[in-house]
Motif scaffolding. Structure first.
Motif, PDB file in Angstrom:
ATOM      1  N   ALA A  43       3.360  16.894 -11.399  1.00 11.63           N
ATOM      2  CA  ALA A  43       3.559  14.955 -10.474  1.00 11.63           C
ATOM      3  C   ALA A  43       2.149  14.865  -9.811  1.00 11.63           C
ATOM      4  CB  ALA A  43       3.989  14.999 -10.463  1.00 11.63           C
ATOM      5  N   LYS A  44       1.870  13.690 -10.207  1.00 15.26           N
ATOM      6  CA  LYS A  44       1.229  12.853  -9.158  1.00 15.26           C
ATOM      7  C   LYS A  44       1.976  11.475  -8.831  1.00 15.26           C
ATOM      8  CE  LYS A  44      -2.628  15.458  -9.469  1.00 15.26           C
ATOM      9  NZ  LYS A  44      -2.008  16.504 -10.253  1.00 15.26           N
ATOM     10  N   GLY A  45       2.204  11.856  -7.841  1.00 10.05           N
ATOM     11  CA  GLY A  45       3.459  10.525  -7.210  1.00 10.05           C
ATOM     12  C   GLY A  45       2.496   9.326  -5.924  1.00 10.05           C
ATOM     13  N   CYS A  46       2.153   8.511  -6.188  1.00 13.00           N
ATOM     14  CA  CYS A  46       1.726   7.425  -4.780  1.00 13.00           C
ATOM     15  C   CYS A  46       3.014   6.237  -4.519  1.00 13.00           C
ATOM     16  CB  CYS A  46       0.655   6.416  -5.889  1.00 13.00           C
ATOM     17  SG  CYS A  46      -0.105   5.045  -4.762  1.00 13.00           S
ATOM     18  N   LEU A  47       3.044   6.129  -2.811  1.00  8.91           N
ATOM     19  CA  LEU A  47       4.283   5.468  -2.396  1.00  8.91           C
ATOM     20  C   LEU A  47       3.062   3.642  -1.857  1.00  8.91           C
ATOM     21  CD1 LEU A  47       5.544   7.827   0.110  1.00  8.91           C
ATOM     22  CD2 LEU A  47       6.762   6.702  -2.226  1.00  8.91           C
ATOM     23  N   ILE A  48       3.490   2.830  -2.552  1.00 12.62           N
ATOM     24  CA  ILE A  48       3.022   1.942  -2.129  1.00 12.62           C
ATOM     25  C   ILE A  48       4.154   1.198  -1.530  1.00 12.62           C
ATOM     26  CG2 ILE A  48       2.094  -0.345  -3.056  1.00 12.62           C
ATOM     27  CD1 ILE A  48      -0.179   2.598  -2.955  1.00 12.62           C
ATOM     28  N   SER A  49       3.702   0.375  -0.390  1.00 15.97           N
ATOM     29  CA  SER A  49       5.024  -0.143   0.311  1.00 15.97           C
ATOM     30  C   SER A  49       4.029  -1.778   0.802  1.00 15.97           C
ATOM     31  CB  SER A  49       5.348   0.699   1.746  1.00 15.97           C
ATOM     32  OG  SER A  49       6.413  -1.016   2.515  1.00 15.97           O
ATOM     33  N   ALA A  50       4.463  -2.634   1.252  1.00 12.55           N
ATOM     34  CA  ALA A  50       4.551  -4.024   1.846  1.00 12.55           C
ATOM     35  C   ALA A  50       2.936  -4.086   2.889  1.00 12.55           C
ATOM     36  CB  ALA A  50       4.979  -4.860   2.225  1.00 12.55           C
ATOM     37  N   ASN A  51       3.087  -2.880   3.642  1.00 16.88           N
ATOM     38  CA  ASN A  51       1.958  -2.655   4.489  1.00 16.88           C
ATOM     39  C   ASN A  51       2.275  -1.157   4.851  1.00 16.88           C
ATOM     40  OD1 ASN A  51       3.930  -1.379   7.102  1.00 16.88           O
ATOM     41  ND2 ASN A  51       5.112  -3.544   6.439  1.00 16.88           N
ATOM     42  N   PHE A  52       0.652  -0.797   4.987  1.00 16.08           N
ATOM     43  CA  PHE A  52       0.517   0.763   4.868  1.00 16.08           C
ATOM     44  C   PHE A  52       1.038   1.293   5.277  1.00 16.08           C
ATOM     45  CE2 PHE A  52      -3.483   4.160   5.587  1.00 16.08           C
ATOM     46  CZ  PHE A  52      -2.501   5.351   4.369  1.00 16.08           C
ATOM     47  N   ARG A  53       1.999   1.314   7.205  1.00 14.06           N
ATOM     48  CA  ARG A  53       2.843   1.947   8.183  1.00 14.06           C
ATOM     49  C   ARG A  53       4.179   1.775   7.095  1.00 14.06           C
ATOM     50  NH1 ARG A  53       2.476  -2.419  11.170  1.00 14.06           N
ATOM     51  NH2 ARG A  53       4.558  -3.185  10.902  1.00 14.06           N
ATOM     52  N   GLY A  54       4.666   1.297   6.115  1.00 17.29           N
ATOM     53  CA  GLY A  54       5.823   1.635   5.506  1.00 17.29           C
ATOM     54  C   GLY A  54       5.913   2.864   4.838  1.00 17.29           C
ATOM     55  N   ALA A  55       4.731   3.169   3.388  1.00 19.68           N
ATOM     56  CA  ALA A  55       4.110   3.795   2.991  1.00 19.68           C
ATOM     57  C   ALA A  55       3.803   5.289   4.362  1.00 19.68           C
ATOM     58  CB  ALA A  55       2.796   3.712   2.036  1.00 19.68           C
ATOM     59  N   ARG A  56       3.232   5.222   4.583  1.00 20.20           N
ATOM     60  CA  ARG A  56       2.922   6.517   5.742  1.00 20.20           C
ATOM     61  C   ARG A  56       4.028   6.589   6.852  1.00 20.20           C
ATOM     62  NH1 ARG A  56      -1.938   3.692   9.207  1.00 20.20           N
ATOM     63  NH2 ARG A  56       0.251   3.457  10.442  1.00 20.20           N
ATOM     64  N   LYS A  57       5.279   6.478   7.389  1.00 15.93           N
ATOM     65  CA  LYS A  57       6.270   6.658   7.711  1.00 15.93           C
ATOM     66  C   LYS A  57       6.814   7.174   6.397  1.00 15.93           C
ATOM     67  CE  LYS A  57      10.149   4.823  10.659  1.00 15.93           C
ATOM     68  NZ  LYS A  57      11.086   6.044  10.062  1.00 15.93           N
TER      69      LYS A  57
END
Length: 374
Positions: free
Chosen positions: A104-118
C-alpha cells in the motif's frame, strides 16, 4: 438525526463470513501458510480486537465502524463534530493500512502541512509507545521528516507519507490510499485537478494482469464465469471534515456521494464498480454513550452559551449539519461569490518593510445575535 449511515442500493459483492470460514476449519490441520492467511483474514475482519491487543489501549465500536468502512469501500466521506477524533482515526489508519495491505502507498493531505505532519508524528508515537512492543516490531524504520514531505516505511513494501497542500508539492506523487483531512478547507480545484489524479495508477499492475489472464483462460474453458472473477482492490479516497455551508464544495461532494449510494449508475459487465459510504456524526451521538466516550462536554456547553444552539456555527461545528445561509450581518455566501478563485486574477502580494515589526490582530465576535457579524 444525530448520526446517519447510508446503505443505499449499491450492488456490492459481499465478502464471505469470516466467522463461518473459521468454523469450517475446526479440527483441520493447517500448514504454516494457511495459518498465516487465516490469521490475516481474522485480523482484517476484527480491527478493534487487533488494535486493542497490539496497542493495549481501548477503541470504541463507533471508531471501528469507520475503519472497517474504509477497508470495505473505495470512496468515503465522514462529516463529524469538533472533538470527534478525526485526526486520531487517520493516525491509526497510517499504521493499520500498511500492516494489512501489502504494497500500500498511502498519502495524507490536510488543509495545512502542519496538520498532516502531526498525524504521522502521532502515528510514530503509537508505534513506539511502551504499550505497543508488537506493533513496534512491524515498523523497522523511524519517521523521516523533511521540509516538504514526511515518510513512514511500513511492512510488506508499504509506505505512508504526508505532503503540503500546494500544487508544486503535490504534482508527480501517486497513491492507492488517499485521505483528505478537513476537506472543507481544500478547494475544489486542488481536489479535482491535483489530488484525484493521485489515484490514476493501479496497484500491482503486473500481478493483476497475470490474474486476469488466468481467469480469461478458465472462462474460455468453461471452468468459471464472468461472475467468478476475483474482485481486486480499487484505489481509495476518503474525506474527513467538519460540516460546511450548502453553497460550498464539501456539500457538493456529500450530495454526490449520497447519489452514488442511493442511485448508483448502471455499469457494464466487466467494469470495476466503485463503492461508497457517507457518515455524519453529531456530538449527541457521543453524548449518549457512557461517560460521553472520548468527548469533552464542557467545550460543547461553552459553545451553547457563547454562540447558541441555533446558530449556523454551532450547527456546523457540533451538529455536523449543512446550513443554507449564515446568521451574520454580512451574508457569507455573497462574500464567497465575490472572492477571487484559486489561481485566478487579480491577485496582489503585500510586502512589508524588513526593518519594521507588524502585528496582526483578530477581533472575534462571540455574540449569538444575528446582527453581529461573526
Amino acid at each position: 438525526i444525530n448520526m446517519a449511515i447510508f446503505l443505499g442500493n449499491q450492488n456490492i459483492k459481499s465478502e464471505s463470513s469470516t466467522y463461518e470460514y473459521l468454523k469450517s476449519l475446526e479440527n483441520e490441520n493447517l500448514n504454516e501458510i494457511q495459518a498465516r492467511l487465516t490469521l490475516a483474514r481474522f485480523l482484517k475482519s476484527n480491527l478493534r480486537w487487533l488494535y486493542e491487543h497490539i496497542t493495549r489501549t481501548r477503541m470504541y465500536p463507533i471508531q471501528e465502524l469507520v475503519l472497517k468502512s474504509m477497508f470495505l469501500r473505495d470512496r468515503g466521506i465522514i462529516v463529524a463534530h469538533r472533538g470527534w477524533a478525526k485526526s486520531w482515526i487517520l493516525s491509526v489508519c497510517s499504521w493499520l493500512v500498511p500492516l494489512l495491505s501489502p504494497g500500500a502507498k498511502g498519502c495524507l493531505i490536510s488543509a495545512n502541512f502542519r496538520g498532516a505532519r502531526k498525524i504521522l508524528a502521532d502515528t510514530e508515537k503509537m508505534i513506539h509507545a511502551s504499550s505497543s512492543p508488537l506493533l513496534e516490531q512491524c515498523f523497522e524504520n523511524r519517521l523521516r521528516r523533511n521540509n516538504d514531505i514526511y515518510e513512514l516505511d511500513g511492512p510488506n513494501n508499504s509506505k505512508m507519507y504526508a505532503l503540503p497542500l500546494n500544487a508544486e508539492g503535490l504534482r508527480g506523487h501517486r497513491a492507492n490510499w488517499l485521505w483528505i483531512d478537513e476537506g472543507l478547507n481544500v478547494s475544489k480545484e486542488i481536489q479535482e485537478n491535483v489530488l484525484q489524479p493521485f489515484l490514476a495508477v493501479k496497484q500491482n499492475v503486473a500481478e493483476e494482469m497475470e490474474i486476469r489472464a488466468a481467469e480469461d483462460e478458465l472462462i474460455e474453458k468453461g471452468v468459471i464465469t464472468e461472475k467468478d472473477r476475483i474482485s481486486l482492490q480499487s484505489n481509495k479516497l476518503f474525506i474527513l471534515s467538519s460540516a460546511s455551508f450548502r453553497f460550498q464544495y464539501l456539500y457538493e461532494v456529500w450530495q454526490s456521494y449520497l447519489k452514488n449510494i442511493v442511485e448508483p449508475k448502471p455499469s457494464k459487465p466487466g467494469d470495476k464498480k466503485v463503492s461508497y459510504f457517507a457518515m455524519r456524526y453529531s456530538y449527541k451521538v457521543l453524548e449518549e454513550l457512557p461517560h460521553h466516550a472520548f468527548l469533552d462536554m464542557s467545550a460543547v456547553n461553552q459553545a451553547k452559551e457563547t454562540v447558541g444552539e441555533n446558530s449556523d456555527s454551532f450547527q456546523r461545528e457540533w451538529m455536523a449539519l449543512f446550513p443554507d445561509i449564515s446568521d451574520g450581518y454580512f451574508n457569507i455566501k455573497t462574500m464567497h461569490e465575490c472572492t477571487v478563485r484559486f489561481e485566478e486574477e487579480p491577485t496582489i502580494q503585500l510586502k512589508g518593510d524588513r526593518d519594521c515589526k507588524f502585528l496582526i490582530t483578530i477581533d472575534p465576535s462571540y455574540s449569538s445575535s444575528k446582527g453581529s457579524d461573526h
